[in-house]
Design a protein around this motif. Structure first.
Motif, PDB file in Angstrom:
ATOM      1  N   VAL A 194       0.835  -1.200   0.000  1.00  0.00           N
ATOM      2  CA  VAL A 194       0.000   0.000   0.000  1.00  0.00           C
ATOM      3  C   VAL A 194       0.871   1.253   0.000  1.00  0.00           C
ATOM      4  CG1 VAL A 194      -1.665   1.323   1.365  1.00  0.00           C
ATOM      5  CG2 VAL A 194      -1.960  -1.138   1.084  1.00  0.00           C
ATOM      6  N   ARG A 195       1.940   1.243   0.813  1.00  0.00           N
ATOM      7  CA  ARG A 195       2.823   2.411   0.855  1.00  0.00           C
ATOM      8  C   ARG A 195       3.526   2.608  -0.489  1.00  0.00           C
ATOM      9  NH1 ARG A 195       4.636  -0.008   6.090  1.00  0.00           N
ATOM     10  NH2 ARG A 195       3.348   0.933   7.711  1.00  0.00           N
ATOM     11  N   ALA A 196       3.947   1.499  -1.102  1.00  0.00           N
ATOM     12  CA  ALA A 196       4.606   1.594  -2.403  1.00  0.00           C
ATOM     13  C   ALA A 196       3.647   2.133  -3.461  1.00  0.00           C
ATOM     14  CB  ALA A 196       5.141   0.227  -2.824  1.00  0.00           C
ATOM     15  N   ALA A 197       2.387   1.663  -3.419  1.00  0.00           N
ATOM     16  CA  ALA A 197       1.395   2.151  -4.376  1.00  0.00           C
ATOM     17  C   ALA A 197       1.126   3.636  -4.159  1.00  0.00           C
ATOM     18  CB  ALA A 197       0.104   1.348  -4.245  1.00  0.00           C
ATOM     19  N   ALA A 198       1.047   4.048  -2.878  1.00  0.00           N
ATOM     20  CA  ALA A 198       0.821   5.459  -2.575  1.00  0.00           C
ATOM     21  C   ALA A 198       2.006   6.302  -3.051  1.00  0.00           C
ATOM     22  CB  ALA A 198       0.603   5.649  -1.080  1.00  0.00           C
ATOM     23  N   ALA A 199       3.226   5.775  -2.855  1.00  0.00           N
ATOM     24  CA  ALA A 199       4.421   6.490  -3.314  1.00  0.00           C
ATOM     25  C   ALA A 199       4.429   6.603  -4.835  1.00  0.00           C
ATOM     26  CB  ALA A 199       5.677   5.777  -2.825  1.00  0.00           C
ATOM     27  N   MET A 200       4.013   5.543  -5.528  1.00  0.00           N
ATOM     28  CA  MET A 200       3.959   5.581  -6.986  1.00  0.00           C
ATOM     29  C   MET A 200       2.920   6.590  -7.465  1.00  0.00           C
ATOM     30  SD  MET A 200       4.368   1.567  -8.075  1.00  0.00           S
ATOM     31  CE  MET A 200       4.215   1.981  -9.817  1.00  0.00           C
ATOM     32  N   ARG A 201       1.762   6.623  -6.779  1.00  0.00           N
ATOM     33  CA  ARG A 201       0.746   7.605  -7.162  1.00  0.00           C
ATOM     34  C   ARG A 201       1.247   9.027  -6.940  1.00  0.00           C
ATOM     35  NH1 ARG A 201      -2.664   3.754  -4.633  1.00  0.00           N
ATOM     36  NH2 ARG A 201      -2.644   4.956  -2.684  1.00  0.00           N
ATOM     37  N   GLU A 202       1.934   9.249  -5.824  1.00  0.00           N
ATOM     38  CA  GLU A 202       2.472  10.572  -5.544  1.00  0.00           C
ATOM     39  C   GLU A 202       3.537  10.940  -6.576  1.00  0.00           C
ATOM     40  OE1 GLU A 202       3.283  14.234  -4.037  1.00  0.00           O
ATOM     41  OE2 GLU A 202       1.571  12.918  -3.650  1.00  0.00           O
ATOM     42  N   SER A 203       4.385   9.952  -6.922  1.00  0.00           N
ATOM     43  CA  SER A 203       5.411  10.192  -7.941  1.00  0.00           C
ATOM     44  C   SER A 203       4.778  10.517  -9.288  1.00  0.00           C
ATOM     45  CB  SER A 203       6.307   8.959  -8.068  1.00  0.00           C
ATOM     46  OG  SER A 203       7.285   9.149  -9.072  1.00  0.00           O
ATOM     47  N   ALA A 204       3.729   9.753  -9.642  1.00  0.00           N
ATOM     48  CA  ALA A 204       3.043  10.014 -10.904  1.00  0.00           C
ATOM     49  C   ALA A 204       2.400  11.394 -10.888  1.00  0.00           C
ATOM     50  CB  ALA A 204       1.988   8.944 -11.160  1.00  0.00           C
ATOM     51  N   SER A 205       1.847  11.788  -9.731  1.00  0.00           N
ATOM     52  CA  SER A 205       1.241  13.110  -9.614  1.00  0.00           C
ATOM     53  C   SER A 205       2.284  14.207  -9.777  1.00  0.00           C
ATOM     54  CB  SER A 205       0.540  13.234  -8.261  1.00  0.00           C
ATOM     55  OG  SER A 205      -0.018  14.515  -8.098  1.00  0.00           O
ATOM     56  N   ARG A 206       3.459  14.005  -9.152  1.00  0.00           N
ATOM     57  CA  ARG A 206       4.540  14.987  -9.303  1.00  0.00           C
ATOM     58  C   ARG A 206       4.991  15.083 -10.751  1.00  0.00           C
ATOM     59  NH1 ARG A 206       6.565  12.751  -4.391  1.00  0.00           N
ATOM     60  NH2 ARG A 206       8.118  11.557  -5.581  1.00  0.00           N
ATOM     61  N   LEU A 207       5.080  13.924 -11.425  1.00  0.00           N
ATOM     62  CA  LEU A 207       5.484  13.928 -12.830  1.00  0.00           C
ATOM     63  C   LEU A 207       4.471  14.671 -13.696  1.00  0.00           C
ATOM     64  CD1 LEU A 207       6.855  10.301 -13.276  1.00  0.00           C
ATOM     65  CD2 LEU A 207       8.166  12.430 -13.349  1.00  0.00           C
ATOM     66  N   ARG A 208       3.163  14.453 -13.388  1.00  0.00           N
ATOM     67  CA  ARG A 208       2.141  15.169 -14.138  1.00  0.00           C
ATOM     68  C   ARG A 208       2.239  16.675 -13.916  1.00  0.00           C
ATOM     69  NH1 ARG A 208      -1.048  10.679 -12.572  1.00  0.00           N
ATOM     70  NH2 ARG A 208      -1.855  11.842 -10.777  1.00  0.00           N
ATOM     71  N   ARG A 209       2.466  17.067 -12.656  1.00  0.00           N
ATOM     72  CA  ARG A 209       2.597  18.506 -12.364  1.00  0.00           C
ATOM     73  C   ARG A 209       3.831  19.077 -13.064  1.00  0.00           C
ATOM     74  NH1 ARG A 209       1.145  16.724  -7.084  1.00  0.00           N
ATOM     75  NH2 ARG A 209       3.319  16.908  -6.377  1.00  0.00           N
ATOM     76  N   LEU A 210       4.939  18.327 -13.029  1.00  0.00           N
ATOM     77  CA  LEU A 210       6.160  18.788 -13.682  1.00  0.00           C
ATOM     78  C   LEU A 210       5.961  18.879 -15.196  1.00  0.00           C
ATOM     79  CD1 LEU A 210       9.137  19.524 -13.555  1.00  0.00           C
ATOM     80  CD2 LEU A 210       9.700  17.082 -13.623  1.00  0.00           C
TER      81      LEU A 210
END
Length: 259
Positions: A194-210
C-alpha cells in the motif's frame, strides 16, 4: 493374539494383578487370525483362594477399535494442524464463535510482536478493538465468508508502527447443528504494498505537475520566440522597404537627369 508391541506391557499388568490381587484395566491390541488388528479394553479381576493366593481371574473385554482409530485420526489431524500453524508463512488464527483465540500461527504472533502464549483464551476484540467487530458479527449472523483487501489498522500497543494495512479473510466453520462453531481468520500484511502504491501515485502526480509546468514553459518560450521573430522580421522588412524606397527615388532621379 496380543500384538507383539503390547505383549510385554500386557504380561506385566497380568503379573501385577496376580501378585497384588487387585483389578487392572488395560488397553492393548490383538491380532486376529486374518491379520486384522483390533483394540481391546480389558478389565481384570482376581479372585483369591483359601490360601490367600490368586486362584482365578475374570476378564471383561470391550472392543474399542473404532474409538482408537478415531483418536488416531484426530491425533493425526491435530499434528497436521500443528505443523500448519507452526510453519505457515500466512498469518492464521483459529477463533471460537465468540471471537476468543484458540490457536494462532507463529507468523501471526510475530506480525503482532507478541508471544503465542499471550493470545490463547483472550478475546480478539478486547485485545485489538476496532470497527472490524461489526463486520465480523455480520459474517457470524449470515454464516458467510468475509473478505476485505487493504483494511487499515493501528496497533494500540504499537502506535509507532502507524497505519498498517491487511488483506483479511474470516471463514465461519459450522457445527453439526448448522450454527457457527469456529472461525478461521487469515491475514496478510500488505502495508509495504500500500505504501509503495501510494508512493507511486504521488510520484506520478509529481510527474504530471512537472510535465504541466514544462508544457507551460515551452508554450511561453514559443510565444516569446514568435514575438521576437515577428519583431525582428518586421524591423528587417521595414528597413528593407525604406532602403528600396530610397533606392527607387535615387534611380528615378538619375533617370530624370539623363532625360
Amino acid at each position: 493374539q496380543v500384538h507383539p508391541e503390547d505383549r510385554e506391557r500386557f504380561l506385566a499388568m497380568r503379573a501385577r494383578s496376580i501378585e497384588s490381587l487387585e483389578g487392572q484395566v488395560l488397553e492393548y491390541r490383538v491380532v486376529r487370525t486374518d491379520g486384522e488388528v483390533l483394540w481391546l479394553r480389558s478389565h481384570h479381576k482376581v479372585v483369591a483362594g483359601a490360601d490367600g493366593r490368586a486362584e482365578r481371574m475374570f476378564v471383561a473385554l470391550l472392543d474399542i477399535t473404532e474409538r482408537m482409530r478415531m483418536e488416531q485420526r484426530t491425533r493425526g489431524q491435530a499434528r497436521l494442524l500443528d505443523l500448519i500453524f507452526r510453519h505457515s508463512l500466512d498469518n492464521m488464527v483459529l477463533l471460537d464463535r465468540d471471537f476468543n483465540f484458540l490457536r494462532v500461527s507463529e507468523s501471526y504472533a510475530r506480525a503482532c510482536r507478541r508471544d503465542i502464549a499471550e493470545f490463547v483464551g483472550r478475546n480478539h476484540f478486547e485485545l485489538y478493538p476496532s470497527s472490524f467487530r461489526e463486520e465480523a458479527e455480520q459474517a457470524k449472523a449470515s454464516k458467510t465468508i468475509y473478505q476485505r483487501a487493504e483494511r487499515p489498522f493501528v496497533f494500540p500497543d504499537h502506535p509507532e508502527r502507524g497505519v498498517t494495512h491487511w488483506d483479511l479473510g474470516l471463514v465461519p466453520i459450522l457445527g453439526a447443528d448448522g450454527e457457527v462453531e469456529l472461525f478461521l481468520f487469515t491475514l496478510k500484511d500488505v502495508s509495504e504494498r500500500v505504501r509503495a502504491a501510494a508512493a507511486m501515485r504521488e510520484s506520478a502526480s509529481r510527474l504530471r505537475r512537472l510535465s504541466h509546468r514544462l508544457r507551460g514553459v515551452e508554450e511561453r518560450e514559443r510565444r516569446a520566440m514568435a514575438r521576437e521573430l515577428h519583431d525582428r522580421i518586421g524591423q528587417s522588412l521595414s528597413t528593407l522597404n525604406l532602403s528600396l524606397g530610397m533606392l527607387g527615388q535615387q534611380l528615378l532621379a538619375g533617370q530624370l537627369e539623363d532625360a
